[in-house]
Design a protein around this motif. Structure first.
Motif, PDB file in Angstrom:
ATOM      1  N   TRP A   1       0.828  -1.159  -0.089  1.00 52.32           N
ATOM      2  CA  TRP A   1      -0.085  -0.113  -0.144  1.00 52.32           C
ATOM      3  C   TRP A   1       0.710   1.291   0.118  1.00 52.32           C
ATOM      4  O   TRP A   1       0.511   2.180  -0.815  1.00 52.32           O
ATOM      5  CB  TRP A   1      -0.752   0.038   1.256  1.00 52.32           C
ATOM      6  CG  TRP A   1      -1.854   1.104   1.143  1.00 52.32           C
ATOM      7  CD1 TRP A   1      -2.049   2.369   1.742  1.00 52.32           C
ATOM      8  CD2 TRP A   1      -3.096   1.347   0.442  1.00 52.32           C
ATOM      9  NE1 TRP A   1      -2.977   3.006   1.342  1.00 52.32           N
ATOM     10  CE2 TRP A   1      -3.681   2.410   0.361  1.00 52.32           C
ATOM     11  CE3 TRP A   1      -3.608   0.214  -0.496  1.00 52.32           C
ATOM     12  CZ2 TRP A   1      -5.007   2.721  -0.193  1.00 52.32           C
ATOM     13  CZ3 TRP A   1      -4.940   0.674  -0.995  1.00 52.32           C
ATOM     14  CH2 TRP A   1      -5.584   1.654  -0.892  1.00 52.32           C
ATOM     15  N   SER A   2       1.981   1.157   0.630  1.00 47.94           N
ATOM     16  CA  SER A   2       2.380   2.602   1.032  1.00 47.94           C
ATOM     17  C   SER A   2       3.471   3.046  -0.398  1.00 47.94           C
ATOM     18  O   SER A   2       3.831   4.111  -0.366  1.00 47.94           O
ATOM     19  CB  SER A   2       3.487   2.584   2.163  1.00 47.94           C
ATOM     20  OG  SER A   2       4.573   1.393   2.179  1.00 47.94           O
ATOM     21  N   LYS A   3       3.747   2.110  -1.110  1.00 51.26           N
ATOM     22  CA  LYS A   3       4.437   2.334  -2.380  1.00 51.26           C
ATOM     23  C   LYS A   3       3.731   2.371  -3.452  1.00 51.26           C
ATOM     24  O   LYS A   3       3.984   2.452  -4.769  1.00 51.26           O
ATOM     25  CB  LYS A   3       5.387   1.436  -2.429  1.00 51.26           C
ATOM     26  CG  LYS A   3       6.563   1.397  -1.353  1.00 51.26           C
ATOM     27  CD  LYS A   3       7.794   0.392  -1.450  1.00 51.26           C
ATOM     28  CE  LYS A   3       8.613   0.602  -0.220  1.00 51.26           C
ATOM     29  NZ  LYS A   3       9.538  -0.437  -0.056  1.00 51.26           N
ATOM     30  N   MET A   4       2.317   1.958  -3.484  1.00 50.97           N
ATOM     31  CA  MET A   4       1.372   1.662  -4.595  1.00 50.97           C
ATOM     32  C   MET A   4       0.921   3.182  -5.082  1.00 50.97           C
ATOM     33  O   MET A   4       0.744   4.004  -4.365  1.00 50.97           O
ATOM     34  CB  MET A   4       0.280   0.842  -4.168  1.00 50.97           C
ATOM     35  CG  MET A   4      -0.814   0.231  -4.906  1.00 50.97           C
ATOM     36  SD  MET A   4      -2.285  -0.518  -4.354  1.00 50.97           S
ATOM     37  CE  MET A   4      -1.418  -2.074  -3.586  1.00 50.97           C
ATOM     38  N   ALA A   5       0.898   3.191  -6.331  1.00 50.19           N
ATOM     39  CA  ALA A   5       0.487   4.442  -7.068  1.00 50.19           C
ATOM     40  C   ALA A   5      -1.113   4.506  -6.619  1.00 50.19           C
ATOM     41  O   ALA A   5      -1.790   3.552  -6.337  1.00 50.19           O
ATOM     42  CB  ALA A   5       0.450   4.332  -8.640  1.00 50.19           C
TER      43      ALA A   5
END
Length: 86
Positions: free
Chosen positions: A59-63
């Motif tokens: 989640w934290s790296k997802m666009a």
């Protein structure tokens, strides 16, 4: 996964089964986390937000587009879980 996380901000249209119904529009898509962090061994979904562990980890790296795609999956997962009653 019992980390204490702040609750997700409320959304305008609630899902009839419970929880937010749709991905928020605009930049900065919020997490669907509800601070109920328990994985269901049968479904592979978190019992609070209905994401998979892979979705939670990414989640934290997802666009934002990817986050919205995950949000679109959640109502059907919630409904499937409610029908099975577990």
């Amino acid at each position: 996964m019992n980390a204490e996380l702040p609750p997700a901000p409320p959304l305008a249209s609630p899902d009839p089964v419970g929880g937010p119904a749709a991905a928020p529009a605009g930049p900065g898509v919020p997490s669907p986390c509800t601070s109920v962090c328990r994985m269901n061994d049968r479904t592979g979904w978190c019992e609070g937000c209905y994401r998979t562990i892979d979705e939670i980890i990414a989640w934290s790296k997802m666009a934002d587009d990817g986050k919205r795609q995950v949000w679109r999956l959640l109502p059907a997962r919630r409904q499937a879980q409610a029908k099975k009653g577990a």
